[in-house]
Design an enzyme around this catalytic site. Structure first.
Site, PDB file in Angstrom:
ATOM      1  N   ASP A 131       0.850  -1.188   0.121  1.00 17.78           N
ATOM      2  CA  ASP A 131       0.115  -0.042   0.122  1.00 17.78           C
ATOM      3  C   ASP A 131       0.801   1.029   0.014  1.00 17.78           C
ATOM      4  O   ASP A 131       2.154   0.905  -0.119  1.00 17.78           O
ATOM      5  CB  ASP A 131      -0.918  -0.081   0.944  1.00 17.78           C
ATOM      6  CG  ASP A 131      -0.149   0.230   2.647  1.00 17.78           C
ATOM      7  OD1 ASP A 131       0.849   0.432   2.844  1.00 17.78           O
ATOM      8  OD2 ASP A 131      -1.242   0.193   3.513  1.00 17.78           O
ATOM      9  N   CYS A 174       3.113  -3.199   4.097  1.00 18.78           N
ATOM     10  CA  CYS A 174       2.227  -1.882   4.473  1.00 18.78           C
ATOM     11  C   CYS A 174       3.314  -1.311   5.534  1.00 18.78           C
ATOM     12  O   CYS A 174       4.187  -1.404   5.688  1.00 18.78           O
ATOM     13  CB  CYS A 174       0.795  -2.338   4.936  1.00 18.78           C
ATOM     14  SG  CYS A 174       0.731  -3.413   6.437  1.00 18.78           S
ATOM     15  N   THR A 188       3.008  -1.686   8.873  1.00 21.54           N
ATOM     16  CA  THR A 188       3.399  -2.413   9.858  1.00 21.54           C
ATOM     17  C   THR A 188       3.380  -3.857   9.299  1.00 21.54           C
ATOM     18  O   THR A 188       4.064  -4.948  10.125  1.00 21.54           O
ATOM     19  CB  THR A 188       2.526  -2.661  11.222  1.00 21.54           C
ATOM     20  OG1 THR A 188       1.238  -2.933  10.832  1.00 21.54           O
ATOM     21  CG2 THR A 188       2.437  -1.044  11.880  1.00 21.54           C
ATOM     22  N   GLY A 189       2.750  -4.377   8.180  1.00 16.00           N
ATOM     23  CA  GLY A 189       2.693  -5.684   8.043  1.00 16.00           C
ATOM     24  C   GLY A 189       1.269  -6.522   8.503  1.00 16.00           C
ATOM     25  O   GLY A 189       0.916  -7.292   7.964  1.00 16.00           O
ATOM     26  N   HIS A 241       8.342 -24.119  10.101  1.00 12.33           N
ATOM     27  CA  HIS A 241       7.216 -24.687  10.801  1.00 12.33           C
ATOM     28  C   HIS A 241       5.559 -24.224  10.491  1.00 12.33           C
ATOM     29  O   HIS A 241       5.083 -25.361  10.611  1.00 12.33           O
ATOM     30  CB  HIS A 241       7.181 -24.077  12.515  1.00 12.33           C
ATOM     31  CG  HIS A 241       8.388 -24.598  13.274  1.00 12.33           C
ATOM     32  ND1 HIS A 241       8.365 -24.467  14.629  1.00 12.33           N
ATOM     33  CD2 HIS A 241       9.324 -25.297  13.030  1.00 12.33           C
ATOM     34  CE1 HIS A 241       9.706 -24.951  15.256  1.00 12.33           C
ATOM     35  NE2 HIS A 241      10.316 -25.524  13.827  1.00 12.33           N
ATOM     36  N   ARG A 285       6.126 -33.287  11.994  1.00 14.07           N
ATOM     37  CA  ARG A 285       5.151 -33.061  12.804  1.00 14.07           C
ATOM     38  C   ARG A 285       4.265 -31.542  12.349  1.00 14.07           C
ATOM     39  O   ARG A 285       3.064 -31.502  12.776  1.00 14.07           O
ATOM     40  CB  ARG A 285       5.491 -32.987  14.476  1.00 14.07           C
ATOM     41  CG  ARG A 285       6.259 -31.856  14.425  1.00 14.07           C
ATOM     42  CD  ARG A 285       6.970 -31.883  16.040  1.00 14.07           C
ATOM     43  NE  ARG A 285       7.542 -30.708  16.490  1.00 14.07           N
ATOM     44  CZ  ARG A 285       8.769 -30.420  16.151  1.00 14.07           C
ATOM     45  NH1 ARG A 285       9.743 -31.211  15.719  1.00 14.07           N
ATOM     46  NH2 ARG A 285       9.308 -29.179  16.898  1.00 14.07           N
ATOM     47  N   HIS A 286       4.972 -30.968  11.674  1.00 10.86           N
ATOM     48  CA  HIS A 286       4.578 -29.661  11.602  1.00 10.86           C
ATOM     49  C   HIS A 286       3.218 -29.685  10.161  1.00 10.86           C
ATOM     50  O   HIS A 286       2.359 -29.082  10.158  1.00 10.86           O
ATOM     51  CB  HIS A 286       5.523 -28.656  10.823  1.00 10.86           C
ATOM     52  CG  HIS A 286       6.681 -28.430  11.981  1.00 10.86           C
ATOM     53  ND1 HIS A 286       6.259 -27.794  13.239  1.00 10.86           N
ATOM     54  CD2 HIS A 286       7.806 -28.917  12.106  1.00 10.86           C
ATOM     55  CE1 HIS A 286       7.566 -27.819  13.980  1.00 10.86           C
ATOM     56  NE2 HIS A 286       8.342 -28.522  13.166  1.00 10.86           N
TER      57      HIS A 286
END
Length: 151
Positions: free
Chosen positions: A8, A65, A67-68, A98, A132-133
């Protein structure tokens, strides 16, 4: 790897830098806008990038943007998108290893160029660990299908 990038008005300055970093790493990057600092709404560009990633399952996305956070909130409304806000190297590594994140969200107003470069390098060099992830990622994806998340 093909990347789609969008921002943005609060992320426009660092977008070109991030695009260049990914290209130097050998990736193709398609800029989905905006191209000026005129005020725009981040959900519009999150939507463009997410739809491109959904339509191209082997691709990934980058959203920027202030802050994300806004970009990640909008992006995570899309089925099959796992967007992660990364403000440091560790979060970028864990998002990939992960969580098999397929969209990297960055904040221009909270992250300097040196840190952004380190995040990009960590994101690029870290692979999904699976194991496991995998079960956990499948559960994330199932939330949308169960109706817990709606667009």
């Amino acid at each position: 790897m093909k990347y789609f990038i969008g921002a943005d008005h609060a992320g426009i300055e660092i977008k070109a830098y991030v695009k260049e970093l990914f290209e130097k790493l050998g990736h193709e990057v398609e800029d989905m806008g905006p191209y000026t600092k005129d005020r725009v709404d981040y959900p519009d560009f999150a939507s463009k990038v997410c739809q491109a990633v959904i339509d191209n399952p082997e691709s990934k996305g980058i959203l920027i943007c202030g802050t994300g956070l806004g970009m990640s909130m909008a992006a995570n409304k899309f089925d099959g998108i796992r967007a992660a806000v990364c403000h440091n190297v560790y979060s970028a590594m864990m998002a990939r290893e992960h969580n098999d994140a397929n969209i990297l969200c960055l904040g221009e107003r909270v992250t300097g160029q040196g840190v952004v470069e380190a995040i990009v390098n960590a994101w690029d060099s870290t692979q999904f660990a699976g194991g496991r992830h995998s079960n956990r990622v499948e559960k994330i994806d199932a939330l949308y299908k169960m109706g817990s998340c709606r667009v």
